[in-house]
Design a protein around this motif. Structure first.
Motif, PDB file in Angstrom:
ATOM      1  N   THR A  23      11.463  -8.775  17.461  1.00 47.35           N
ATOM      2  CA  THR A  23      11.853  -7.811  18.493  1.00 47.35           C
ATOM      3  C   THR A  23      13.289  -8.056  18.937  1.00 47.35           C
ATOM      4  N   VAL A  24      13.631  -9.311  19.192  1.00 43.95           N
ATOM      5  CA  VAL A  24      14.992  -9.649  19.636  1.00 43.95           C
ATOM      6  C   VAL A  24      15.998  -9.360  18.522  1.00 43.95           C
ATOM      7  N   GLN A  25      15.654  -9.694  17.278  1.00 44.52           N
ATOM      8  CA  GLN A  25      16.560  -9.415  16.156  1.00 44.52           C
ATOM      9  C   GLN A  25      16.790  -7.926  15.982  1.00 44.52           C
ATOM     10  N   ASP A  56      16.039  -5.300  18.287  1.00 46.95           N
ATOM     11  CA  ASP A  56      16.428  -4.494  19.449  1.00 46.95           C
ATOM     12  C   ASP A  56      17.304  -5.219  20.468  1.00 46.95           C
ATOM     13  N   GLY A  57      17.522  -6.531  20.308  1.00 47.59           N
ATOM     14  CA  GLY A  57      18.326  -7.289  21.249  1.00 47.59           C
ATOM     15  C   GLY A  57      17.489  -7.888  22.374  1.00 47.59           C
ATOM     16  N   VAL A  58      18.040  -8.888  23.022  1.00 45.95           N
ATOM     17  CA  VAL A  58      17.330  -9.610  24.081  1.00 45.95           C
ATOM     18  C   VAL A  58      16.982  -8.699  25.250  1.00 45.95           C
ATOM     19  N   SER A  75      16.160  -5.752  25.330  1.00 39.76           N
ATOM     20  CA  SER A  75      15.051  -4.838  25.057  1.00 39.76           C
ATOM     21  C   SER A  75      13.731  -5.385  25.584  1.00 39.76           C
ATOM     22  N   LEU A  76      13.678  -6.681  25.844  1.00 38.33           N
ATOM     23  CA  LEU A  76      12.461  -7.276  26.395  1.00 38.33           C
ATOM     24  C   LEU A  76      12.177  -6.768  27.811  1.00 38.33           C
ATOM     25  N   PRO A  93       9.068  -8.983  29.744  1.00 36.10           N
ATOM     26  CA  PRO A  93       9.138  -9.370  28.329  1.00 36.10           C
ATOM     27  C   PRO A  93       7.753  -9.564  27.708  1.00 36.10           C
ATOM     28  N   LEU A 110       8.239 -11.977  18.969  1.00 38.92           N
ATOM     29  CA  LEU A 110       9.401 -12.207  19.824  1.00 38.92           C
ATOM     30  C   LEU A 110      10.681 -12.235  19.001  1.00 38.92           C
ATOM     31  N   VAL A 111      10.693 -13.021  17.937  1.00 37.34           N
ATOM     32  CA  VAL A 111      11.887 -13.149  17.097  1.00 37.34           C
ATOM     33  C   VAL A 111      12.264 -11.807  16.479  1.00 37.34           C
TER      34      VAL A 111
END
Length: 179
Positions: A136-138, A140-142, A144-145, A108, A133-134
């Motif tokens: 990227t998660v929004q 591509d989803g968690v 994706s890390l 990640p 971080l926020v």
């Protein structure tokens, strides 16, 4: 390990930024002098340190995970197999496992580091680690890390194995206690 990794990351961050920009430059390849000039002109010295927070975190987590998992796994391997802690088979198995857990913890941070460093030189897309971080998660989803997990592990497993086997051999040659 964590402190030296963090200091090394701080010192090397400008080179990581330039490497990332050079590798992701689309179109005609730009000479390093042009990349450096553009970065300095458009963002000043601070541009060379974008992503430094996550780069330092990554180095600290990587080294702490490597050494902690390696040491713990050596205990499990010796219990399960009866091999000595200094046995090369114990070191090899333990280093391989440490490489896996290094990938779990560092992937990640690798993803975020690359994203931060890959911003265009003429604009800032993220306001630091947390914002990246926020977003990227929004977007591509968690999960994706952990994108690129297998290639990262394919790099870390042999790297950790060679490093730790070398350290063990040197410790043994100079009469130091095993890790």
């Amino acid at each position: 390990g964590a402190i030296t990794g963090g200091v090394g990351s701080f010192i090397g961050n400008p080179f990581d930024v330039m490497k990332t920009l050079a590798q992701t430059n689309s179109g005609k390849a730009a000479p390093l002098s042009e990349l450096v000039g553009n970065m300095y002109r458009e963002q000043g010295v601070a541009g060379f340190y974008r992503g430094v927070e996550v780069n330092i975190m990554r180095a600290c987590v990587l080294n702490a995970t490597k050494m902690g998992c390696y040491d713990m796994t050596k205990g499990y391997v010796t219990e399960a197999t009866g091999w000595d802690r200094k046995d090369v088979r114990t070191a090899f198995c333990s280093a391989f496992v440490a490489g896996f857990f290094m990938t779990c913890t560092v992937a990640p941070l690798d993803r975020l580091r690359t994203t931060l460093m890959n911003q265009p030189t003429d604009k800032k897309l993220y306001n630091g680690f947390s914002d990246c971080l926020v977003k990227t998660v929004q977007q591509d989803g968690v999960l994706s890390l952990w994108r690129g997990f297998v290639p990262i592990w394919a790099r870390f497993a042999p790297q950790a194995t060679l490093q730790l086997l070398t350290i063990e051999a040197l410790y043994n040659a100079f009469g130091f206690a095993s890790i």
